[in-house]
Design an enzyme around this catalytic site. Structure first.
Site, short mmCIF file in Angstrom:
data_model
loop_
_atom_site.label_atom_id
_atom_site.label_comp_id
_atom_site.label_asym_id
_atom_site.label_seq_id
_atom_site.Cartn_x
_atom_site.Cartn_y
_atom_site.Cartn_z
N LYS A 59 35.49 41.16 28.68
CA LYS A 59 35.85 40.41 29.88
C LYS A 59 36.42 39.07 29.45
CE LYS A 59 33.51 37.80 33.52
NZ LYS A 59 32.23 37.32 34.03
N TYR A 69 34.55 33.88 26.23
CA TYR A 69 34.98 32.66 26.93
C TYR A 69 35.18 31.52 25.95
CZ TYR A 69 33.68 34.58 31.53
OH TYR A 69 33.60 35.33 32.68
#
Lengths: 303, 303, 303, 303, 303
Positions: free
Chosen positions: E202, E169
């Site tokens: 992810k 992220y």
């Protein structure tokens, strides 16, 4: 014997560690009285060699000090690695040696002191020492590092059957110069040393001033007696597990003999366990130093 | 023999370490005199290659130096990992090698120097070195890290039967440029190196100035003699356990031959243990360097 | 054979490490010449995937690169963990793999670069690599951390029989943009890489400018020749243990073919050991890249 | 029995750890009810000795507290290393001891509190403790260090068959003074303690205020009931794995008896697991303290 | 079978790790399709309990989520230590558990996020987990610490036969809020996750904006297609080793059902490997959540 009573407070230590404490309590002229005088010589590192030894040049020699401690009948001798390495082989069986595990110098100024780890438990074992010494500066921005270093060191030392002596000297950004020896701060320093697991805690002899407002409120409300040296010593001793830990008081810079005697009488009267006295000893000529120590021993014997 | 007398001061070391010190003291033309000259070549790392070697291009080759030290009859050769790795197989049995365990470069400016650990005791063992070298900068804001790194390194080195050589160079935010070689600071640097457990301490030859006010007071009150090079060397030696630790003096940047000779005569007269001399050797052509070293050796032999 | 001569400089390494260096020197079309071309592909991590591979989309696939290095007859292939993990099983026996142990990205700007350790010696062993690669940024405020990390990594790698390749890229708060490729800084970077114990050091091809004043003085006084690419390469090689360590030069961003050829001729003429060339290879279509590499190989063979 | 139901929530622990939790739940007058009262005495370290004990001087003695906890029929006694070392031999088999592994003092002010590790799992094992206690300050700039220290400590404690008790006290630069006990913050603190793997989490009794805007939005939209003490306790319990972790509430500074009773009734009505109550106990005379504890026990028994 | 093709990309892992990946790919209703839906529930720690669960109160209970993942036929369930400890014994053999090894909370604001290590590989082994999860924040000033922590964790996990799932992220001082989901940044995040050695990465579903100027130049010159969700997913997949690593996309905060479906169709059409979807699942009532998941599964099955 008072030694046994004191040792009975240390219920969680292994026999080897108790044996080291017993040796320190029973060594020298105060042996068995429950009182101690320790000679610490770390000023060469802490303040520099000339400031420490030029007044009495034989004191440049590391053997000078340990021999003085032995000849004067003191309980133990404390010094940094280099000084201990220089004398351990010849003296480690004759008088308990305390290896100062951290040290600090004054070639840089600072508001928040931070000492360096300069010796280890392995050193202490190899050099036949009875105890490890460690200085914490409660109030310093680096106190967390010190407490954690001491925590590991003390755990290791106790597992190796050594005793742990803590110098607890409050100093740091939020403490005033006078606050470093205020009674509330000094009692707190003793408490912290004991909670950190020390067997013996060395604090400065506190004055009658109070540093922290929240503490002042309590001292006033509860009318805690702090007027005389003996009162303050008594309060510090109480603050250190109600007398169940050995607390000794340091002398600081060289002062007139009469003042030293007065302080020691106050320590005795307040129930202190003794003195750790350096510059007032080794900055005097040897014969004068031994004579002074004899007087201090007599005062404590009378306690 | 003077070697035995000096070794007798190191009572806490294992036989293997004593053996390394004995080898260093007995190597070369000064062997047995108790005096030492060590060739250190870490300037390629510390100042850069051209600044170090362009004046004498054969000196770019790592073998040049160790061969020079051997041929000139010096006591030992000190260098960082790369230089030692390049010559260890061929020279480790011929002359004591000192592996510099930390290094510093000048591609970034700073007020508080901090060296990096660039070699380990394992390296020294594998490379057949006699000693580990380590630089501390007392006065630097990073001194605590250095003292602690040295503490672990020295403990490990001693357990491996190696000797420990400490470069003690005061530098940092509160020291003036001149203060780095002030007599009070230099004597303090020697004391710190010894207290940290070094067998041999290298300091800069101090000047007659005093840096710290609290020290000045004592030097004046006690009338400590610091007028001549010999006076100052004598004070530094005294400050280093009263002559019970080997203290050697560094030469600094290249200076005229006569000045080198004068410095060395002062070191000899003040009871110093010798010189660690780099740029004044390898920045001169080989023959000139060997001739200079021969003169220095003769001076020390006359000491 | 030139390979044996080069290997003879590495006298302190174990047979397994020498074997890895020998494999790298003898692999591919330059095998045995003492020259090397290495393909490094860490730009996906260092600059981002699109900036690295969008110009030649097959290059998104990790297998593309190692196959290209093998087919073009290069000496070795270097990449970060992910790229190596993707190809190690199929290629680790066919061409020497160099695992980049640290990496850096550009999602945050900074004056003082600091890479992260992103692979270990254990990874390299498990993945069948011939060497560990590590980037240091001399001049960065974080250089101490890098030198110390490399010191441990290199020690571990050598004990595991691996070779150590160091990318030495000066960058940091006190260096100007041009200074990063100045001749004094580039020569210093090569010296540092070698002193840190690297077997192979990769530096940027330096320009004729001088960054540091103290160095300029020496370059001028000693009349160090730095006019042509070959002069500068020669000076860097000299600065790296006088030719006794393998120094290779990196190509930087994509440039016209003629410029690449000119640089490589200069490296050859100055006695450089070869090139490590990434973007100029993989940002060209495969056939064009192989043709270019063939030309470079021919130039080096003529050296 | 309620004890079994509670223990059934801890499905991932080894039998030895479950045994410690079972002992704590079954000890004293609340044994088997699923409710707990724990006596914590870390204020000597956290606030200083006089502020903690001058109001009731027998409390200076470390034995005073553990004996009080035992005589009053409490579930466990928690304290720092020094206090535990002073009593472990005599009491570790009589009442579960919780060794506070980190501590904090107030000799330096700070916006972002950071405690020091002052005891280890090895200490807890050697001293016969049932559990390790650890304080985290969510919201502090140093929270990452605390979470990571707790993570390692808890892993080690569980492997040694000990229970883990976490004090979760939000404090830090972005939290207002009132926010430290806001309902959203308190519920968050309980969640964090549980997610960190604690068996028992101690939080402050939260007030009806909400600190964070993003949380307020949800509390209002979802109409979370937080009007009464019982409502808020119920929400905290729900926030701590929907009642599947033991959450106990602390009392804070000394307050009138009626207020203590009201709080405890709220904790009971909201489904809290009990109280951890220090100053409200040991700053009252022993008989008064025991009488108060008897009333609290009766309230919980009626729960 | 598509599972075998995907597994064939992971050539450097041990059989036990491949087995864990195979289990995750073959679990649930998407088993064997090469597509995955993972339920992550770390919001209790990351955002606080009420913000996460008040909208659907049964979700306060840790068992609620893992049971939902199992009943809905998902591929795996991911959560922090506390939530996993609460359910591991009952569910670790029924559905692959991913232990989130680091966590972050929002009780302190910051420009450069830094999570804390809150679980270890030892925890994962003891709790029967299939994989370790770890969040990196590329762009944060603390990214180096994260990359290094992940490097060690991943090495340890792979040696223990576990799989490694990385949340990548981008966030930090030089990234704008929109830049965190820019296409260049998102593709870079996927590349970094893969280079760090993750098996599954992810990332957030990126938008059509470009954050960095140097990247924009390349996207424009090379005409990289980034107009539709499918285009952008395709580019991210390409950026992640050209489709040779499993990349899944996260859903973010709760959004209308139609939007979720549209995103998932885009992921499918762009060749994404699936979704990791939390709040859009557990903030809906259980039946509604299962119905939504059924629709997503059908979309992926049609892919």
């Amino acid at each position: 014997m008072r030694t046994d009573e004191i040792l009975s407070y240390y219920t969680s230590d292994c026999p080897a560690t108790i044996g080291k404490l017993e040796w320190m309590l029973n060594q020298g002229k105060l042996g068995g009285t429950g009182k101690m005088i320790i000679l610490p010589v770390d000023q060469g590192f802490e303040h520099g060699p000339a400031r420490s030894f030029a007044a009495n040049p034989p004191a440049y020699d590391p053997e000078y000090h340990v021999k003085l401690a032995l000849d004067a009948g003191l309980n133990a001798y404390a010094a940094p690695l280099g000084f201990i390495e220089a004398v351990a082989r010849d003296y480690c069986a004759k008088i308990p040696l305390i290896l100062k595990a951290n040290s600090h110098d004054v070639l840089m100024g600072e508001d928040n002191p931070v000492p360096a780890m300069t010796a280890s438990v392995d050193h202490a074992i190899r050099l036949g020492c009875a105890a490890i010494g460690y200085t914490v500066y409660p109030g310093s921005a680096f106190r967390v590092d010190m407490y954690e270093q001491l925590n590991e060191l003390a755990d290791e030392a106790k597992a190796a059957g050594l005793a742990v002596v803590v110098w607890s000297y409050p100093r740091g950004q939020d403490l005033s110069k006078e606050g470093e020896t205020a009674i509330d701060v000094g009692a707190y320093a003793a408490q912290i040393g004991c909670q950190l697991g020390a067997h013996i805690v060395k604090v400065k002899l506190p004055g009658p001033n109070i540093e922290q407002d929240k503490a002042r409120k309590v001292y006033e409300e509860q009318k805690v007696k702090i007027d005389t040296i003996a009162d303050r010593v008594r309060h510090v001793i109480q603050s250190a597990f109600d007398g169940k830990r050995i607390i000794i008081f340091s002398g600081g810079s060289k002062i007139p003999k009469e003042q030293v005697l007065e302080q020691v009488r106050g320590i005795r009267d307040g129930g202190g366990f003794g003195s750790i006295i350096g510059r007032n000893v080794f900055q005097r000529p040897r014969e004068e130093a031994i004579a002074l120590l004899d007087e201090l021993i007599e005062i404590y014997k009378g306690g």
